[in-house]
Design an enzyme around this catalytic site. Structure first.
Site, PDB file in Angstrom:
ATOM      1  N   CYS A   1       0.645  -1.202  -0.184  1.00 31.39           N
ATOM      2  CA  CYS A   1      -0.093   0.070  -0.039  1.00 31.39           C
ATOM      3  C   CYS A   1       0.806   1.095   0.042  1.00 31.39           C
ATOM      4  CB  CYS A   1      -0.885   0.049   1.221  1.00 31.39           C
ATOM      5  SG  CYS A   1      -2.027  -1.351   0.895  1.00 31.39           S
ATOM      6  N   HIS A   2       1.638   1.547   1.041  1.00 31.04           N
ATOM      7  CA  HIS A   2       2.393   2.592   1.120  1.00 31.04           C
ATOM      8  C   HIS A   2       3.903   2.471   1.149  1.00 31.04           C
ATOM      9  CE1 HIS A   2      -1.654   3.121   2.493  1.00 31.04           C
ATOM     10  NE2 HIS A   2      -1.644   4.206   1.786  1.00 31.04           N
ATOM     11  N   GLY A   3       4.543   1.145   0.841  1.00 30.31           N
ATOM     12  CA  GLY A   3       6.027   1.009   0.719  1.00 30.31           C
ATOM     13  C   GLY A   3       6.572   0.677   2.055  1.00 30.31           C
TER      14      GLY A   3
ATOM     15  N   TYR B   1      -4.993  11.056  -1.147  1.00 27.12           N
ATOM     16  CA  TYR B   1      -4.178   9.760  -0.961  1.00 27.12           C
ATOM     17  C   TYR B   1      -2.699  10.215  -1.485  1.00 27.12           C
ATOM     18  CZ  TYR B   1      -3.189   4.861  -1.247  1.00 27.12           C
ATOM     19  OH  TYR B   1      -2.826   3.502  -1.313  1.00 27.12           O
TER      20      TYR B   1
ATOM     21  N   PRO C   1       6.245   4.352   5.599  1.00 28.80           N
ATOM     22  CA  PRO C   1       5.666   5.108   6.862  1.00 28.80           C
ATOM     23  C   PRO C   1       5.419   4.606   8.018  1.00 28.80           C
ATOM     24  CG  PRO C   1       4.226   4.909   4.913  1.00 28.80           C
ATOM     25  CD  PRO C   1       5.449   4.059   4.612  1.00 28.80           C
TER      26      PRO C   1
END
Lengths: 171, 425
Positions: free
Chosen positions: A135-137, B295, A150
């Site tokens: 999703c966000h690495g 987002y 994150p």
């Protein structure tokens, strides 16, 4: 109504305050069931333990087991992987924690497979021999510790007990 | 909504009814004789388009709910049942799904129009705030609606968005368990989202009524940004604006229908045709296009709580707009410097949307941070300072003067333009 202003509180002022106070308590006691009905119910709470058979998990293999609706990662770590992950200095970690503190048996890593950023399930991968969140690495190492944001925290270690050396109960 | 009604019922029954419930007089003064500035351009038709979209979404939604089952084991199949077995179910579902996209497209144009022409400035601050509330309700409704088909994107979108609340210090985990009704997104979550997805549109409808009420107190803003000064500056709502709005709605419907009939899955994601699997997150999860800029903002911040707060702040900042913009000139048409910053802001929003659709990499994070910085600088630095530093162009004396040009207004005026609307030229 006539406007009466007196220096001393009157009986009517006391009645106003008392009535309002009772009204607020009454309203709150009615609102609480409306709010609390959204919390986890009894059937959900009843599913809080899961037993995992470790016999079929080969060295180096990961399995994913469902516990409380969430994935639990179980990894059979070869001794070399354990050595490497224990050699990482604390200063390199975002959420410093030793590998020893995160496992009961060095061979078996058991962590909740929910990224501590926004709850996605990380996939095996990344640069740290662990998991990469699509999703966000965020990246985790072979101890489930966060190594790249994150995500702020390490993967959660659930409560578990070994019933036998090859069977573990999570929850 | 605009002073005492001049409505005179024609029939005896009409008079009898009007004395008991003066609703026809209210409709008459609000949507028949209501004076609108005569210089409104087509950007002012989006209020009508949005009203149409709200009704369309409620109608298609209520009918879909007659066939949908909000149960984690059955939801996905019930949507396929709607698509394959229910009479015209495919049409209703594609109208509803694409309708959400059209709704957001229209609302973004509506908001940018307000931003460009200063529609939030006194005396329209409450009108603007009600609009921000409608926007928030729309986002909540759209998000919960996207969860209902219970595909992979539904499930993981719900997981990511509800986990935003886990960033709350101390109570975060209690809040998420309360939202989910469990330890993760599951059947109880789906059920309550369905309940709320059905409720919120009616709350939107309620706030829309307040929004129109607050609009009809000062009347519409207009491209010149000066208030109507005489009856020469306005035209009655009917037939001038009913026809104009109607035409715009029809054009918009053609655009809408093209997506519904030719590329109904254009805005969808193939992964959402896989049933929800709590153990596997899809390789790439992206929200619907209308959430992509937010987002991108979330992903640009490498820390959890600050990221979530920045994302919420990027929406909340709209509520402060009436007080952040210090310029006394309302319309961007007469603000040469503002105009440039405005269009850069529009491009910045589109850029953030693009970044939000891309895989995370060092380049996208850097670009996201630059765009995010401009986004906030625009609101918090440029708008307050520009009002003090910018030299605006001459604002026209009246709407008629703006329409006819500053010089030689009388000579250039075609016959009838300056006449009362009731008089044919």
């Amino acid at each position: 109504m006539t406007d009466m202003t007196t220096a001393e509180p009157t009986r009517r002022d006391i009645l106003y305050i008392a009535t309002t106070a009772v009204g607020i308590v009454g309203a709150a006691s009615v609102i609480w069931p409306l709010i609390d009905q959204m919390n986890p119910d009894l059937t959900t709470l009843a599913l809080s333990k899961t037993e995992i058979d470790l016999k079929p998990v080969a060295p180096g293999q990961n399995i994913v087991v469902k516990w409380q609706g969430k994935p639990v990662f179980v990894r059979n770590r070869p001794p070399k992987m354990v050595e490497q992950v224990r050699a990482v200095p604390m200063s390199e970690l975002i959420d410093p924690e030793t590998d020893q503190a995160r496992v009961q048996v060095a061979q078996w890593l058991i962590v909740v497979g929910v990224c501590t950023h926004l709850g996605c399930t990380p996939n095996v991968g990344g640069d740290y021999d662990g998991w990469l969140c699509p999703c966000h690495g965020s990246q985790y190492d072979a101890s489930g510790r966060v190594r790249h944001g994150p995500a702020p925290l390490n993967l959660l270690v659930p409560k578990y007990v070994f019933k036998t050396p090859t069977s573990v109960v999570v929850g | 909504m605009s002073g005492p009604s001049t409505y005179v019922p024609k029939s005896a029954f009409g008079r009898w009814f009007e004395q008991r419930l003066p609703i026809m007089g209210l409709m008459h003064s609000s949507f028949i004789v209501f004076p609108n500035p005569r210089n409104l351009n087509y950007f002012w038709t989006f209020g009508g388009i949005l009203s149409f979209m709200l009704v369309a979404q409620i109608l298609t939604g209520v009918t879909l709910a007659m066939h949908y089952v909000p149960d984690a084991r059955l939801a996905f199949n019930s949507v396929e049942h709607i698509m394959r077995d229910v009479n015209y179910g495919w049409l209703l579902r594609y109208m509803h799904a694409n309708g959400a996209t059209m709704f957001f497209l229209a609302v973004y144009i509506h908001m940018l129009r307000g931003l460009y022409y200063g529609s939030y400035k006194a005396p329209r601050e409450v009108l603007w705030l009600l609009g921000v509330i409608i926007f928030l309700l729309m986002m909540a409704t759209a998000f919960m609606g996207y969860v209902l088909p219970w595909g992979q994107m539904s499930f993981w979108g719900a997981t990511v968005i509800t986990n935003l609340f886990s960033a709350i210090p101390v109570f975060g985990n209690y809040v998420t368990a309360w939202l989910w009704g469990g330890f993760s997104v599951g059947d109880p979550t789906l059920n309550r989202f369905f309940s709320l997805h059905y409720l919120l549109p009616f709350m939107i409808a309620g706030v829309v009524i307040l929004h129109i009420w607050a609009l009809h107190v000062p009347g519409s803003n207009n491209p010149a940004g000066v208030e109507p000064k005489s009856s020469k500056d306005t035209l009655p709502f009917h037939p001038y604006f009913t026809i104009k709005d109607g035409f715009a709605v029809v054009v918009f419907m053609i655009f809408f229908a093209w997506f519904v009939f030719f590329v109904p899955n254009f805005f969808g994601h193939a992964d959402n045709y896989n049933p929800a699997n709590p153990l596997v997150t899809p390789q790439e999860i992206v929200p619907e296009w209308y959430f992509l800029p937010y987002y991108a903002i979330l992903r640009s911040i490498p820390y959890k709580l600050p990221g979530v707060l920045t994302m919420f702040a990027s929406i909340a900042v709209f509520a402060f707009l009436p007080w952040l913009d210090t310029s006394r000139v309302r319309s961007g048409t007469y603000r040469p410097v503002f105009k440039v910053f405005f269009w850069v802001f529009v491009l910045c929003g589109i850029g953030l949307g693009y970044i939000g659709s891309q895989r995370v990499s060092d380049a996208t994070i850097l670009a996201g941070r630059l765009l995010l910085t401009y986004y906030f600088v625009f609101f918090l630095v440029i708008l307050p300072l520009l009002g003090l530093l910018e030299t605006p162009r001459q604002v026209p004396a009246s709407i008629s003067a703006a329409v006819l040009g500053a010089k030689g207004a009388a000579a250039a005026m075609p016959r009838g333009v300056g006449a009362e609307p009731s008089v044919k030229g």
